[in-house]
Structures are given as C-alpha cells and as structure tokens.
Design a protein around this motif. Structure first.
Motif, PDB file in Angstrom:
ATOM      1  N   GLN A  34       0.836  -1.200   0.000  1.00 45.94           N
ATOM      2  CA  GLN A  34       0.000   0.000   0.000  1.00 45.94           C
ATOM      3  C   GLN A  34       0.874   1.256   0.000  1.00 45.94           C
ATOM      4  O   GLN A  34       0.610   2.201  -0.743  1.00 45.94           O
ATOM      5  CB  GLN A  34      -0.946   0.002   1.208  1.00 45.94           C
ATOM      6  N   GLY A  35       1.910   1.270   0.826  1.00 49.61           N
ATOM      7  CA  GLY A  35       2.829   2.408   0.838  1.00 49.61           C
ATOM      8  C   GLY A  35       3.511   2.590  -0.502  1.00 49.61           C
ATOM      9  O   GLY A  35       3.701   3.713  -0.978  1.00 49.61           O
ATOM     10  N   ASN A  36       3.860   1.479  -1.141  1.00 50.78           N
ATOM     11  CA  ASN A  36       4.478   1.520  -2.462  1.00 50.78           C
ATOM     12  C   ASN A  36       3.504   2.095  -3.488  1.00 50.78           C
ATOM     13  O   ASN A  36       3.874   2.920  -4.320  1.00 50.78           O
ATOM     14  CB  ASN A  36       4.912   0.102  -2.847  1.00 50.78           C
ATOM     15  N   HIS A  37       2.249   1.681  -3.408  1.00 47.35           N
ATOM     16  CA  HIS A  37       1.216   2.175  -4.322  1.00 47.35           C
ATOM     17  C   HIS A  37       1.010   3.687  -4.158  1.00 47.35           C
ATOM     18  O   HIS A  37       0.906   4.418  -5.147  1.00 47.35           O
ATOM     19  CB  HIS A  37      -0.088   1.419  -4.069  1.00 47.35           C
ATOM     20  N   ILE A  38       0.973   4.145  -2.922  1.00 46.92           N
ATOM     21  CA  ILE A  38       0.804   5.584  -2.664  1.00 46.92           C
ATOM     22  C   ILE A  38       2.013   6.352  -3.185  1.00 46.92           C
ATOM     23  O   ILE A  38       1.876   7.430  -3.773  1.00 46.92           O
ATOM     24  CB  ILE A  38       0.591   5.841  -1.155  1.00 46.92           C
ATOM     25  N   ALA A  39       3.208   5.807  -2.997  1.00 48.60           N
ATOM     26  CA  ALA A  39       4.417   6.471  -3.500  1.00 48.60           C
ATOM     27  C   ALA A  39       4.390   6.572  -5.020  1.00 48.60           C
ATOM     28  O   ALA A  39       4.785   7.598  -5.585  1.00 48.60           O
ATOM     29  CB  ALA A  39       5.666   5.723  -3.034  1.00 48.60           C
ATOM     30  N   ILE A  40       3.912   5.533  -5.688  1.00 46.69           N
ATOM     31  CA  ILE A  40       3.809   5.570  -7.153  1.00 46.69           C
ATOM     32  C   ILE A  40       2.884   6.704  -7.583  1.00 46.69           C
ATOM     33  O   ILE A  40       3.159   7.409  -8.558  1.00 46.69           O
ATOM     34  CB  ILE A  40       3.318   4.208  -7.696  1.00 46.69           C
ATOM     35  N   GLN A  41       1.794   6.896  -6.852  1.00 51.02           N
ATOM     36  CA  GLN A  41       0.856   7.969  -7.196  1.00 51.02           C
ATOM     37  C   GLN A  41       1.475   9.355  -7.025  1.00 51.02           C
ATOM     38  O   GLN A  41       1.073  10.296  -7.705  1.00 51.02           O
ATOM     39  CB  GLN A  41      -0.399   7.867  -6.332  1.00 51.02           C
ATOM     40  N   HIS A  42       2.439   9.493  -6.119  1.00 52.14           N
ATOM     41  CA  HIS A  42       3.064  10.787  -5.857  1.00 52.14           C
ATOM     42  C   HIS A  42       4.307  11.035  -6.713  1.00 52.14           C
ATOM     43  O   HIS A  42       4.819  12.147  -6.739  1.00 52.14           O
ATOM     44  CB  HIS A  42       3.453  10.897  -4.379  1.00 52.14           C
ATOM     45  N   ARG A  43       4.816  10.000  -7.376  1.00 50.40           N
ATOM     46  CA  ARG A  43       6.029  10.147  -8.181  1.00 50.40           C
ATOM     47  C   ARG A  43       5.755  10.947  -9.445  1.00 50.40           C
ATOM     48  O   ARG A  43       4.624  11.022  -9.919  1.00 50.40           O
ATOM     49  CB  ARG A  43       6.572   8.770  -8.599  1.00 50.40           C
ATOM     50  N   LYS A  44       6.827  11.505  -9.998  1.00 43.71           N
ATOM     51  CA  LYS A  44       6.718  12.222 -11.264  1.00 43.71           C
ATOM     52  C   LYS A  44       6.444  11.215 -12.365  1.00 43.71           C
ATOM     53  O   LYS A  44       7.060  10.154 -12.420  1.00 43.71           O
ATOM     54  CB  LYS A  44       8.009  12.984 -11.554  1.00 43.71           C
TER      55      LYS A  44
END
Length: 197
Positions: A111-121
């Motif tokens: 889940q943390g990885n998924h959220i990070a993907i959403q915030h990445r450029k």
C-alpha cells in the motif's frame, strides 16, 4: 604525554543529548495537527506527524505509534503515514516471524508503495526520452529530470525505493527461499536500471 581527566559522577549521569535523545520527553508531547482533507501536494506537511510516530516507536511505544499512524490516516492515502505504518508492520514482522505479521507487513508495504507511485513524477514517453538524448534541455533523463521534480516527487521517489526494498525483504522472509531472494534482487535491480538517469 597523556593527560588523565577525572569525570565527576554528575557528568556521567547526564545523558548526552546528541547520542542519547530523550525519547520519553519527545513521546509525551502532544501529537502535531494533521491537515484534513489530504492533498498530495501537501504531503510534506505530514513529516512532523511521522516524526512524532517515530519518537513513540523509539521510546518503545510501538503499539501507540502504530495506533497514531492508523488513526491519522485510516484510509492509508497519505504518503508518509501509509509508509510509516508499513515500516512499523515490517519491523513487527521481522521481530516475530509470524506468518500473519509478515503478510500484514507485505500488505501495508504494498500500500505504501502504491501511494508512492501515485506521488512520483510521471515518466516521459519513449519518444520524449529519445528526443531528450538529442535535446538535453527537455530534462527527460539524468540530473535534469531529478531537478525538474517537485520536492514531493523527490520524496515520493525515495519512499518508493524504500517500500520496494521492504516488500522484497518481507517476501524473502515469508518464503524462506533463496531463489526468491534472487528474484527480488532482480526486481530491485530492474528498478535501478529503469531510473531515467
């Protein structure tokens, strides 16, 4: 020539504020206010809250730290809160080696990885990247790409790499298989080679 210095008992009893932070004081502070509703552009505003959760964790208040992260972000949509919760679950899994803890850790690090993907450029298209090799001012690769990121996107890039490592580590521990270790190492290596540098 050596000089002997005698330390007084009082100087030995005082904790060194640099090497031994007083986590009890930090953990007893009231938690910082967290903005609601959440906006990805304000992700860095959650850092004081995560610092509070870390202070609780380091003061051996693991359950309170976990509850704070869970109450602050029940939907697990905040970049730092979902990642902090995933890290706590990861540490808990590595301490207990219980299957249910490991599976919970994997779930929350995903889940943390998924959220990070959403915030990445967002990565540039293939044609833009190819053009970027010819016209370097497009900032599609290398240092220019990193410099063109917002602070939130830079943080998300680091959080993504960290959560990918945690997920891989828990996957290896869960399977207990060295072949899985090699597969997860390849996943991490493919991440390193896919960076637009």
């Amino acid at each position: 020539m050596a000089i002997a210095v005698a330390a007084s008992p009082d100087s030995l009893a005082q904790p060194d504020s640099i090497t031994e932070p007083d986590n009890e004081k930090a953990a007893s502070k009231p938690p910082p206010l967290i903005k609601s509703p959440y906006s990805p552009k304000d992700a860095l505003d959650d850092i004081p809250g995560v610092a509070h959760a870390l202070d609780l964790f380091l003061a051996s208040k693991m359950v309170e730290s976990e509850e704070y992260c869970d109450k602050t972000d029940p939907k697990k949509e905040r970049l730092y809160m979902s990642t902090a919760y995933g890290i706590i679950q990861c540490v808990k899994a590595l301490m207990s080696y219980a299957d249910e803890d490991i599976l919970a850790g994997i779930k929350h690090t995903k889940q943390g990885n998924h959220i990070a993907i959403q915030h990445r450029k967002k990565a540039a298209s293939l044609t833009s990247r190819l053009a970027g090799y010819v016209v370097t001012s497009l900032n599609t690769t290398g240092v220019g790409f990193i410099k063109s990121m917002t602070p939130v996107e830079r943080h998300a890039e680091l959080v993504y790499a960290e959560s990918l490592f945690e997920k891989s580590l828990l996957g290896i521990v869960y399977s207990g298989d060295w072949l899985a270790f090699i597969k997860e190492a390849q996943v991490i290596q493919s991440y390193n080679t896919s960076l637009p540098c």
